[in-house]
Motif scaffolding. Structure first.
Motif, mmCIF file in Angstrom:
data_model
loop_
_atom_site.group_PDB
_atom_site.id
_atom_site.type_symbol
_atom_site.label_atom_id
_atom_site.label_comp_id
_atom_site.label_asym_id
_atom_site.label_seq_id
_atom_site.Cartn_x
_atom_site.Cartn_y
_atom_site.Cartn_z
ATOM 1 N N VAL A 38 11.407 8.786 -17.444
ATOM 2 C CA VAL A 38 11.925 9.693 -18.464
ATOM 3 C C VAL A 38 13.423 9.905 -18.330
ATOM 4 O O VAL A 38 14.050 10.476 -19.227
ATOM 5 C CB VAL A 38 11.204 11.060 -18.398
ATOM 6 C CG1 VAL A 38 9.746 10.912 -18.731
ATOM 7 C CG2 VAL A 38 11.370 11.695 -17.021
ATOM 8 N N SER A 39 14.023 9.457 -17.220
ATOM 9 C CA SER A 39 15.456 9.662 -16.994
ATOM 10 C C SER A 39 16.301 8.489 -17.461
ATOM 11 O O SER A 39 17.538 8.544 -17.377
ATOM 12 C CB SER A 39 15.716 9.897 -15.498
ATOM 13 O OG SER A 39 14.941 10.962 -15.006
ATOM 14 N N THR A 159 6.872 14.401 -15.288
ATOM 15 C CA THR A 159 7.173 15.823 -15.486
ATOM 16 C C THR A 159 8.286 16.270 -14.543
ATOM 17 O O THR A 159 9.245 16.937 -14.954
ATOM 18 C CB THR A 159 5.912 16.679 -15.247
ATOM 19 O OG1 THR A 159 4.863 16.202 -16.087
ATOM 20 C CG2 THR A 159 6.183 18.139 -15.552
ATOM 21 N N LEU A 160 8.161 15.903 -13.270
ATOM 22 C CA LEU A 160 9.179 16.273 -12.289
ATOM 23 C C LEU A 160 10.507 15.587 -12.592
ATOM 24 O O LEU A 160 11.574 16.211 -12.495
ATOM 25 C CB LEU A 160 8.697 15.887 -10.884
ATOM 26 C CG LEU A 160 9.627 16.226 -9.721
ATOM 27 C CD1 LEU A 160 9.846 17.735 -9.632
ATOM 28 C CD2 LEU A 160 9.072 15.690 -8.401
ATOM 29 N N GLY A 161 10.444 14.306 -12.976
ATOM 30 C CA GLY A 161 11.660 13.576 -13.301
ATOM 31 C C GLY A 161 12.406 14.186 -14.478
ATOM 32 O O GLY A 161 13.635 14.316 -14.457
ATOM 33 N N THR A 165 16.109 15.984 -14.166
ATOM 34 C CA THR A 165 17.204 15.440 -14.980
ATOM 35 C C THR A 165 17.798 16.507 -15.893
ATOM 36 O O THR A 165 19.023 16.595 -16.048
ATOM 37 C CB THR A 165 16.699 14.255 -15.820
ATOM 38 O OG1 THR A 165 16.143 13.264 -14.944
ATOM 39 C CG2 THR A 165 17.823 13.635 -16.628
ATOM 40 N N ASP A 166 16.940 17.340 -16.496
ATOM 41 C CA ASP A 166 17.422 18.380 -17.406
ATOM 42 C C ASP A 166 18.088 19.528 -16.655
ATOM 43 O O ASP A 166 19.095 20.089 -17.122
ATOM 44 C CB ASP A 166 16.262 18.930 -18.248
ATOM 45 C CG ASP A 166 15.718 17.898 -19.215
ATOM 46 O OD1 ASP A 166 16.444 16.928 -19.508
ATOM 47 O OD2 ASP A 166 14.561 18.041 -19.654
ATOM 48 N N ILE A 173 16.628 12.677 -8.680
ATOM 49 C CA ILE A 173 15.284 12.096 -8.658
ATOM 50 C C ILE A 173 15.147 11.130 -7.487
ATOM 51 O O ILE A 173 14.034 10.820 -7.046
ATOM 52 C CB ILE A 173 14.929 11.379 -9.982
ATOM 53 C CG1 ILE A 173 15.815 10.158 -10.210
ATOM 54 C CG2 ILE A 173 14.997 12.331 -11.158
ATOM 55 C CD1 ILE A 173 15.465 9.343 -11.436
ATOM 56 N N PHE A 174 16.286 10.645 -6.977
ATOM 57 C CA PHE A 174 16.286 9.786 -5.792
ATOM 58 C C PHE A 174 16.586 10.578 -4.519
ATOM 59 O O PHE A 174 16.005 10.296 -3.462
ATOM 60 C CB PHE A 174 17.310 8.661 -5.957
ATOM 61 C CG PHE A 174 17.041 7.755 -7.121
ATOM 62 C CD1 PHE A 174 15.944 6.900 -7.107
ATOM 63 C CD2 PHE A 174 17.859 7.746 -8.245
ATOM 64 C CE1 PHE A 174 15.676 6.050 -8.181
ATOM 65 C CE2 PHE A 174 17.605 6.910 -9.310
ATOM 66 C CZ PHE A 174 16.501 6.064 -9.286
#
Length: 516
Positions: A38-39, A159-161, A165-166, A173-174
């Protein structure tokens, strides 16, 4: 007289801490297969590349992971399972940090590829180590735990990604992998330092290795890029397909005839491993196709946001979390084929339920069906994993786990490509069928168009009607696919009965002869 010492297991100083370290590493590794999805738009914008170029962030990871997975057995024999796990997990953390620090797409792709290469052996080695540190009566619990992590992590990933990101920025995320990976590698290195392992110096099968890299790498690129490139209308996809076929044919022939193959395909001489692997590939691919299609359908047809689509599907993880302990404790006391059959029945029935979804369905209905589907998932992984490992020799566990995981991953890639392709094509067919009824001779259609076109908006009325037909076409295509997936799950019950008990996941501790 010679007697055989009964199978034993290694008892770490702290079994709970060891389990936590192994579970966290696996969760991190599986999470990373989906967290970046999603990112990609944000990554593309920040690094100044197109969205299509950014998708190589996913492809580079999956290609290198697919290549390294079947090498797990060779690497475990060469370096030992504990050392392989510790170094792969530590390198995964380092490359995760380097991914987050990347200032160009080229740097990100390089570190993402290395991350995928070291990620490959992590899952099968974790599986083998979990079996090794639990006594026979508790190994079902270990495999049930692996199944829960395998299901929950991909659900949490998008969801977490999206939230990271937002709320912060895409490098995080890394970065979140760094403390987790360091903790897991330090804990396992300390807890399993006393585990005795026999290492070898096997000859490196360079021909098999090169054929594996070329064949699997080309095939994974075809599967990842085929839809975007319009499949065999693209000269690049045609070329990669030819390379993949030639590479894989050479690989299979060479590995079956070489004295010391780098990937031991002779493992398929074991009945339960062969049929168990077939079960794992087909059931996971069907499950993966279902899990991939649902959020796409929610966003494209029901116009959900990515966050709401993730929440609607997340309920599938509730049952595996709640039932892992009970499945791990009680399922091994029954015929595992019955447990797996019950799982396939539940998964099949929920697919049939989803085949009756419609464009006006509410959020709660979708979430409830997915929640019930979680019951099938909770009952599914542990029996299938136990069955396929049950007739392997102790020193074949790591290789068998790596090979079956590789084929499962490849099956998931096939499922993703085929599902999205068929959904688009079936939607076109249904659109044409529905549009054929919109004629001046159809009174219902004519009256609807006249009402919508009042006030001189006839063109706008046609556009609205075409959009609705397109929407209904995708809905009907979704229903078609879910119906077929349901029957696949039901058909897999027959394959279950080709396996033979006893089903018992062996330890990788080696029995030894004792002279009397």
């Amino acid at each position: 007289m010679t007697v055989i010492v009964a199978e034993s297991h290694y008892q770490p100083p702290n079994q709970l801490l060891t389990t936590l370290g192994l579970s966290l590493a696996t969760f991190m590794r599986v999470l990373d297969t989906t967290i970046a999805n999603v990112s990609l738009p944000t990554i593309a914008g920040n690094l100044g590349v197109s969205y299509n170029q950014s998708t190589w962030v996913i492809t580079s990871f999956t290609v290198c992971m697919a290549i390294s997975l079947p090498l797990t057995g060779f690497l475990a024999r060469r370096f030992g399972e504990v050392k392989l796990f510790v170094w792969c997990t530590l390198l995964f953390s380092i490359t995760s940090m380097l991914c987050g620090l990347s200032e160009s797409m080229g740097m990100l792709l390089l570190f993402r590829a290395i991350q995928g290469a070291v990620a490959g052996p992590m899952y099968p080695i974790t599986q083998s180590l979990l079996i090794a540190v639990y006594p026979p009566e508790k190994r079902g619990m270990a495999l049930a735990l692996m199944g829960m992590v395998t299901v929950v992590a991909p659900i949490v990933g998008p969801t977490l990604g999206g939230w990271i990101t937002d709320s912060y920025s895409w490098p995080w995320i890394f970065f979140i992998n760094v403390p987790i990976g360091i903790f897991a590698s330090v804990v396992i290195g300390a807890q399993l330092a006393g585990k005795k392992e026999i290492t070898e110096r096997p000859r490196v099968d360079y021909v098999g290795l090169i054929a594996l890299i070329v064949g699997v790498g080309a095939l994974q690129i075809v599967l990842d890029k085929g839809n975007d490139a319009d499949w065999f209308h693209s000269p690049f996809i045609v070329l990669m397909s030819i390379v993949a076929v030639i590479g894989l044919i050479v690989f299979v022939i060479w590995e079956l005839t070489d004295r010391e193959p780098i990937v031991d395909l002779r493992l398929f001489r074991h009945r339960n491993f062969s049929y168990g692997t077939i079960l794992l590939i087909l059931s996971y691919s069907t499950f993966f196709a279902m899990g991939l299609l649902l959020p796409l359908w929610l966003q494209r047809t029901l116009h959900y946001t990515a966050s709401w689509a993730g929440l609607a599907g997340a309920s599938i993880g509730i049952m595996p979390v709640l039932l892992t302990f009970f499945v791990g404790k009680y399922a091994p006391k029954t015929d595992l084929r019955l447990v797996a059959a019950a799982a396939f029945v539940v998964l099949g029935l929920t697919c049939f339920a989803q085949s009756h979804f419609y464009v006006g369905i509410d959020f709660m209905h979708v979430a409830l069906v997915r929640g019930f589907q979680g019951l099938g998932v909770a009952l599914f992984f542990m029996p299938v994993l136990t069955i396929l490992l049950s007739d392997l020799k102790p020193n074949e566990i790591a290789a068998g786990s790596g090979l079956s995981t590789f084929l499962r991953t490849l099956g998931g890639s096939f499922a993703a490509s085929i599902t999205t392709f068929v959904w688009d094509r079936r939607a076109v067919v249904h659109h044409a069928q529905l549009a054929s009824h919109i004629t001046p001779y159809n009174p219902t259609a004519r009256d609807a168009l006249e009402k919508m076109g009042q006030g001189g908006h006839a063109q706008r009325a046609m556009e609205i009607l075409n959009d609705e037909i397109t929407r209904q076409g995708f809905q009907m295509a979704f229903n078609d696919i879910m119906h077929v997936l349901g029957w696949v799950f039901i058909a897999l019950i027959a394959v279950l009965w080709l396996t033979k008990p006893p089903f018992h996941a062996k330890s990788n501790a080696r029995a030894a002869p004792v002279e009397d």
